[in-house]
Design an enzyme around this catalytic site. Structure first.
Site, PDB file in Angstrom:
ATOM      1  CG  ASP A  15      -1.905  -1.160   1.195  1.00  0.00           C
ATOM      2  OD1 ASP A  15      -2.271  -1.597   0.089  1.00  0.00           O
ATOM      3  OD2 ASP A  15      -2.273  -1.636   2.283  1.00  0.00           O
ATOM      4  CE  LYS A  18       2.483  -2.445  -4.304  1.00  0.00           C
ATOM      5  NZ  LYS A  18       2.133  -2.108  -2.915  1.00  0.00           N
ATOM      6  N   GLY A  42      -4.454  -4.291  -3.860  1.00  0.00           N
ATOM      7  CA  GLY A  42      -5.423  -3.240  -4.149  1.00  0.00           C
ATOM      8  C   GLY A  42      -4.654  -1.997  -4.526  1.00  0.00           C
ATOM      9  CG  HIS A  43      -1.960  -2.052  -7.014  1.00  0.00           C
ATOM     10  ND1 HIS A  43      -1.140  -2.713  -7.887  1.00  0.00           N
ATOM     11  CD2 HIS A  43      -1.669  -2.547  -5.788  1.00  0.00           C
ATOM     12  CE1 HIS A  43      -0.393  -3.567  -7.209  1.00  0.00           C
ATOM     13  NE2 HIS A  43      -0.704  -3.498  -5.933  1.00  0.00           N
ATOM     14  CD  GLN A 225       0.689  -8.888  -2.590  1.00  0.00           C
ATOM     15  OE1 GLN A 225       1.323  -9.466  -3.460  1.00  0.00           O
ATOM     16  NE2 GLN A 225      -0.586  -8.579  -2.747  1.00  0.00           N
TER      17      GLN A 225
HETATM   18  P1  GDP Z   1      -0.685   0.344  -3.558  1.00  0.00           P
HETATM   19  O1  GDP Z   1      -1.303  -0.920  -3.064  1.00  0.00           O
HETATM   20  O2  GDP Z   1       0.768   0.415  -3.270  1.00  0.00           O
HETATM   21  O3  GDP Z   1      -0.988   0.635  -5.004  1.00  0.00           O
HETATM   22  O4  GDP Z   1      -1.344   1.511  -2.698  1.00  0.00           O
HETATM   23  P2  GDP Z   1      -2.913   1.691  -2.346  1.00  0.00           P
HETATM   24  O5  GDP Z   1      -3.610   2.193  -3.556  1.00  0.00           O
HETATM   25  O6  GDP Z   1      -3.435   0.478  -1.683  1.00  0.00           O
HETATM   26  O7  GDP Z   1      -2.822   2.797  -1.220  1.00  0.00           O
HETATM   27  C1  GDP Z   1      -2.202   4.015  -1.423  1.00  0.00           C
HETATM   28  C2  GDP Z   1      -3.222   5.127  -1.182  1.00  0.00           C
HETATM   29  O8  GDP Z   1      -2.537   6.361  -1.108  1.00  0.00           O
HETATM   30  C3  GDP Z   1      -4.227   5.282  -2.300  1.00  0.00           C
HETATM   31  O9  GDP Z   1      -5.442   5.710  -1.762  1.00  0.00           O
HETATM   32  C4  GDP Z   1      -3.610   6.385  -3.184  1.00  0.00           C
HETATM   33  O10 GDP Z   1      -4.574   7.092  -3.919  1.00  0.00           O
HETATM   34  C5  GDP Z   1      -2.985   7.247  -2.133  1.00  0.00           C
HETATM   35  N1  GDP Z   1      -1.780   7.995  -2.560  1.00  0.00           N
HETATM   36  C6  GDP Z   1      -0.759   7.603  -3.353  1.00  0.00           C
HETATM   37  N2  GDP Z   1       0.200   8.547  -3.398  1.00  0.00           N
HETATM   38  C7  GDP Z   1      -0.219   9.560  -2.599  1.00  0.00           C
HETATM   39  C8  GDP Z   1       0.351  10.806  -2.204  1.00  0.00           C
HETATM   40  O11 GDP Z   1       1.452  11.170  -2.583  1.00  0.00           O
HETATM   41  N3  GDP Z   1      -0.404  11.591  -1.357  1.00  0.00           N
HETATM   42  C9  GDP Z   1      -1.623  11.207  -0.897  1.00  0.00           C
HETATM   43  N4  GDP Z   1      -2.275  12.017  -0.075  1.00  0.00           N
HETATM   44  N5  GDP Z   1      -2.176  10.033  -1.243  1.00  0.00           N
HETATM   45  C10 GDP Z   1      -1.485   9.222  -2.067  1.00  0.00           C
HETATM   46  P1  IMO Z   2      -0.882  -4.153  -2.240  1.00  0.00           P
HETATM   47  O1  IMO Z   2      -0.455  -4.723  -3.560  1.00  0.00           O
HETATM   48  C1  IMO Z   2      -1.003  -4.563   2.105  1.00  0.00           C
HETATM   49  C2  IMO Z   2      -1.110  -8.646   3.728  1.00  0.00           C
HETATM   50  C3  IMO Z   2      -2.383  -9.061   4.441  1.00  0.00           C
HETATM   51  C4  IMO Z   2      -1.810 -10.014   5.469  1.00  0.00           C
HETATM   52  C5  IMO Z   2      -0.695 -10.713   4.695  1.00  0.00           C
HETATM   53  C6  IMO Z   2      -1.081 -12.073   4.111  1.00  0.00           C
HETATM   54  O2  IMO Z   2      -2.176  -3.439  -2.275  1.00  0.00           O
HETATM   55  O3  IMO Z   2       0.227  -3.396  -1.601  1.00  0.00           O
HETATM   56  P2  IMO Z   2      -2.588 -12.768   2.024  1.00  0.00           P
HETATM   57  O4  IMO Z   2      -4.038 -12.526   1.745  1.00  0.00           O
HETATM   58  O5  IMO Z   2      -1.666 -12.238   0.998  1.00  0.00           O
HETATM   59  O6  IMO Z   2      -2.308 -14.202   2.345  1.00  0.00           O
HETATM   60  O7  IMO Z   2      -2.313 -11.946   3.400  1.00  0.00           O
HETATM   61  O8  IMO Z   2      -0.329  -9.832   3.650  1.00  0.00           O
HETATM   62  N1  IMO Z   2      -1.289  -8.135   2.345  1.00  0.00           N
HETATM   63  C7  IMO Z   2      -1.216  -6.845   2.009  1.00  0.00           C
HETATM   64  N2  IMO Z   2      -1.052  -5.744   2.773  1.00  0.00           N
HETATM   65  N3  IMO Z   2      -1.080  -4.451   0.770  1.00  0.00           N
HETATM   66  C8  IMO Z   2      -1.227  -5.545  -0.011  1.00  0.00           C
HETATM   67  O9  IMO Z   2      -1.183  -5.486  -1.359  1.00  0.00           O
HETATM   68  C9  IMO Z   2      -1.338  -6.800   0.604  1.00  0.00           C
HETATM   69  N4  IMO Z   2      -1.497  -8.070   0.143  1.00  0.00           N
HETATM   70  C10 IMO Z   2      -1.459  -8.865   1.218  1.00  0.00           C
HETATM   71  O10 IMO Z   2      -3.031  -7.956   5.019  1.00  0.00           O
HETATM   72  O11 IMO Z   2      -1.218  -9.296   6.516  1.00  0.00           O
HETATM   73 MG    MG Z   3      -2.851  -1.557  -1.850  1.00  0.00          MG
END
Ligand code: GDP
Ligand code: IMO
Ligand code: MG
Length: 425
Positions: A15, A18, A42-43, A225
């Site tokens: 999270d 990415k 979840g991206h 991840q």
């Molecule tokens: P990922 O799994 O690495 O793709 O990240 P997620 O999408 O799960 O979570 C990142 C969250 O931070 C999302 O809601 C993005 O829209 C948000 N985000 C990404 N870059 C920035 C930033 O520079 N500033 C802020 N405020 N939010 C950001």
């Molecule tokens: P993105 O790509 C954050 C965590 C779960 C749990 C552990 C194992 O959005 O960064 P699993 O279902 O993979 O067997 O769970 O890994 N986890 C993540 N945490 N971002 C993710 O993906 C994750 N994918 C798995 O919360 O702790």
């Molecule tokens: Mg994510």
């Protein structure tokens, strides 16, 4: 031949933003490749008032000319991927350039059931998985009883493999966990329907990628991840069941290590974690609440509140080392705005001795106390800054300190969720 490829990898516990960076790089990419994980990812991609939440579809999908590949290392949930495609298609997204590797393993209903049951059985020791069947699917892959896309596309082969799997899994579900058996016929019919829809995307993507890389095409490998969730290098057993590190991208995309020219690590300006497991710099105070609320730290896949804490340079150094990072992107610098004094963990102390490298044994982490360096915060709204020079001096000093402590240059800084809110340094 010049290799024009970048691997984009999570440097913390996932999270890190990415999806946003992939989307930015995808504008100039010919190919975007997902190599690991599954629908546990979840991206988020934000473009103006449009917010896209992607789980299995690579984050380059919003550019119609970019080829998006789901590689052999991904565990594919056909139901999830097709639902995701339907939802994106309704927003005008095209899948003409989507390719899925025939070797990708298929997530079956019994994987999800077993993920759920195993977590329940673990009680207080539960990992806090996303319950998407990821662990059980990768376990079957290692056990050499998994069902791959190529199997799903051949009805007879699929029937035979499914039958023996359902028989065995039902014994496990009922006798070990006391759950209800699953019905073979329903599952067979449902998955044959998915096969019909997926067959046009199925190819040997390793061959496609090899030719693309050889001819100098721009390829971005999209990490899911993060480093600390890696099966080997992460906080085992509180990890996912794949290798979400740059080394894992080679196996998961079917390319050799020389196919990756640049390795970009994505980190937040602080640290978050979803699920159970150790987290040395976790905060349970007003700053922690600030990070949760101002940073909107709620999971993209499960909606769970993310645990929040200070930035940890011990983790960043691990990410630099394990992934061979050539640069770091630091997201969410804007979330720190308004915090008077900022802290970064430089190292830990254990039994009176400094610990500079992330320990292999998580029980050691319980005895580690983070040692922090304190830096000045800033109050100015930085969400509109377009260049590094526009940032307040304290924000620049924070980034410089990250570079020094991580031993890696910072090449991008996120100041907001939108694809435009990204500073190149
Ligand atoms: P990922 O799994 O690495 O793709 O990240 P997620 O999408 O799960 O979570 C990142 C969250 O931070 C999302 O809601 C993005 O829209 C948000 N985000 C990404 N870059 C920035 C930033 O520079 N500033 C802020 N405020 N939010 C950001
Ligand atoms: P993105 O790509 C954050 C965590 C779960 C749990 C552990 C194992 O959005 O960064 P699993 O279902 O993979 O067997 O769970 O890994 N986890 C993540 N945490 N971002 C993710 O993906 C994750 N994918 C798995 O919360 O702790
Ligand atoms: Mg994510």
């Amino acid at each position: 031949m010049s290799i024009n490829t970048t691997a984009l990898v999570g440097a913390q516990w996932g999270d890190e933003g990415k999806g946003k960076i992939i989307d930015i790089l995808a504008e100039h990419a010919d190919y975007v490749v997902r190599a690991t994980g599954g629908s546990n990812a979840g991206h988020t991609v934000v473009n103006g008032d449009k917010v896209y939440k992607l789980h299995l579809i690579p984050s380059g999908i919003l550019y119609p000319d970019t080829v998006n590949i789901i590689g052999n290392g991904v565990v594919l949930d056909p139901k999830v991927v097709l639902e995701e495609m339907d939802a994106l298609a309704a927003l005008g997204v095209s899948f003409d350039k989507l390719l899925i590797d025939v070797r990708a393993h298929i997530v079956m209903p019994y994987h999800k059931e077993l993920d759920e049951l195993a977590e329940k059985a673990k009680g207080a020791d539960a990992i806090g998985t996303t319950k998407r069947g990821i662990g059980p699917c990768y376990a079957d892959k290692c056990d050499r009883i998994g069902i791959r896309l190529i199997d799903l596309l051949q009805p007879d082969v699929f029937a035979q493999k499914l039958k023996s799997n359902v028989e065995f899994k039902n014994k496990l579900i009922t006798s070990v966990y006391g759950g209800k058996p699953l019905d073979y016929k329903t599952m067979y019919a449902e998955y044959c329907g998915y096969a019909e829809r997926l067959k046009k995307f199925a190819v040997d993507t390793g061959v496609v990628l090899y030719d693309a890389i050889k001819s100098g095409k721009r390829v971005v490998f999209e990490g899911a991840q993060g480093t600390l969730l890696d099966l080997d290098s992460g906080t085992y057993p509180f990890v996912t069941s794949s290798h979400p590190i740059t080394g894992g991208f080679c196996a998961g995309a079917g390319v050799g290590p020389t196919a990756i020219a640049e390795c970009l690590g994505i980190a937040k300006s602080y640290t978050t974690r979803v699920g159970a497991g150790p987290f040395p710099t976790e905060l349970d105070d007003e700053v922690g609440k600030h990070l949760l609320n101002v940073g909107h730290e709620f999971g993209t896949t499960t909606g769970r509140a993310r645990r929040c804490g200070w930035l940890d340079a011990v983790i960043l150094r691990l990410a630099v080392r394990i992934n061979g990072l050539t640069a770091l992107a630091i997201n969410k610098l804007d979330t720190l705005t308004g915090i008077k004094k900022l802290k970064i963990a430089t190292h830990y102390m254990m039994d009176g001795k400094p610990v500079n490298d992330f320990p292999a044994d998580i029980s050691m982490l319980e005895h580690c106390t983070p040692v922090y360096i304190e830096l000045d915060g800033w109050n100015d709204d930085i969400s509109g800054c377009k260049t590094f020079d526009e940032l307040p001096a304290a924000a620049k000093a924070y980034i410089a300190k990250i570079e020094e402590l991580a031993g890696c240059r910072v090449s991008m800084i996120g100041v907001g969720p939108d694809r435009d809110q990204n500073i190149l340094k």
